[in-house]
Design a protein around this motif. Structure first.
Motif, PDB file in Angstrom:
ATOM      1  N   LYS A 231      10.792  16.065   2.768  1.00  7.38           N
ATOM      2  CA  LYS A 231       9.733  16.179   3.769  1.00  7.38           C
ATOM      3  C   LYS A 231       8.443  15.629   3.174  1.00  7.38           C
ATOM      4  O   LYS A 231       8.016  16.049   2.100  1.00  7.38           O
ATOM      5  CB  LYS A 231       9.521  17.630   4.182  1.00  7.38           C
ATOM      6  CG  LYS A 231      10.664  18.198   4.974  1.00  7.38           C
ATOM      7  CD  LYS A 231      10.371  19.596   5.444  1.00  7.38           C
ATOM      8  CE  LYS A 231      11.561  20.140   6.218  1.00  7.38           C
ATOM      9  NZ  LYS A 231      11.309  21.506   6.690  1.00  7.38           N
TER      10      LYS A 231
ATOM     11  N   THR B 286       0.736  14.861   9.991  1.00  5.92           N
ATOM     12  CA  THR B 286       2.101  14.634  10.452  1.00  5.92           C
ATOM     13  C   THR B 286       3.085  14.812   9.297  1.00  5.92           C
ATOM     14  O   THR B 286       2.700  14.772   8.129  1.00  5.92           O
ATOM     15  CB  THR B 286       2.275  13.229  11.061  1.00  5.92           C
ATOM     16  OG1 THR B 286       1.976  12.259  10.061  1.00  5.92           O
ATOM     17  CG2 THR B 286       1.364  13.029  12.255  1.00  5.92           C
ATOM     18  N   THR B 287       4.327  15.013   9.654  1.00  2.00           N
ATOM     19  CA  THR B 287       5.385  15.177   8.661  1.00  2.00           C
ATOM     20  C   THR B 287       6.484  14.160   8.941  1.00  2.00           C
ATOM     21  O   THR B 287       6.888  13.976  10.084  1.00  2.00           O
ATOM     22  CB  THR B 287       5.971  16.602   8.720  1.00  2.00           C
ATOM     23  OG1 THR B 287       4.921  17.530   8.455  1.00  2.00           O
ATOM     24  CG2 THR B 287       7.078  16.786   7.700  1.00  2.00           C
ATOM     25  N   ARG B 288       6.967  13.507   7.907  1.00  2.12           N
ATOM     26  CA  ARG B 288       8.088  12.588   7.999  1.00  2.12           C
ATOM     27  C   ARG B 288       9.242  13.202   7.222  1.00  2.12           C
ATOM     28  O   ARG B 288       9.038  13.778   6.144  1.00  2.12           O
ATOM     29  CB  ARG B 288       7.756  11.215   7.406  1.00  2.12           C
ATOM     30  CG  ARG B 288       6.594  10.518   8.045  1.00  2.12           C
ATOM     31  CD  ARG B 288       6.971  10.029   9.431  1.00  2.12           C
ATOM     32  NE  ARG B 288       5.928   9.197   9.981  1.00  2.12           N
ATOM     33  CZ  ARG B 288       5.149   9.565  10.984  1.00  2.12           C
ATOM     34  NH1 ARG B 288       5.290  10.744  11.526  1.00  2.12           N
ATOM     35  NH2 ARG B 288       4.236   8.758  11.444  1.00  2.12           N
TER      36      ARG B 288
ATOM     37  N   HIS C 216       4.542  15.352   3.840  1.00  5.39           N
ATOM     38  CA  HIS C 216       3.416  15.859   4.608  1.00  5.39           C
ATOM     39  C   HIS C 216       2.243  14.897   4.396  1.00  5.39           C
ATOM     40  O   HIS C 216       1.681  14.837   3.305  1.00  5.39           O
ATOM     41  CB  HIS C 216       3.049  17.272   4.165  1.00  5.39           C
ATOM     42  CG  HIS C 216       4.184  18.240   4.314  1.00  5.39           C
ATOM     43  ND1 HIS C 216       4.566  18.744   5.533  1.00  5.39           N
ATOM     44  CD2 HIS C 216       5.036  18.765   3.413  1.00  5.39           C
ATOM     45  CE1 HIS C 216       5.597  19.552   5.369  1.00  5.39           C
ATOM     46  NE2 HIS C 216       5.909  19.570   4.078  1.00  5.39           N
TER      47      HIS C 216
END
Length: 55
Positions: free
Chosen positions: A33, A40-42, A35
């Protein structure tokens, strides 16, 4: 730790240093993950030896 090691374990590496060319391979971890500063988080997941990036 070096940035190249972190990126490599994420399944991302630079094809030619200094150029914006990147290759993806199977990541070391099952899920990663990211941040980002904009909140936003990818998520990068490993599924059957394929890289899946949720945008």
């Amino acid at each position: 730790m070096s940035a190249w090691y972190i990126l490599s374990t994420m399944g991302i590496y630079s094809v030619t240093p200094g150029k914006p060319e990147w290759e993806t391979v199977t990541p070391y971890f099952d899920e990663i993950k990211l941040h980002l500063e904009d909140g936003t988080t990818r998520i990068i997941t490993k599924k059957l030896q394929k890289l899946s990036l949720k945008l």
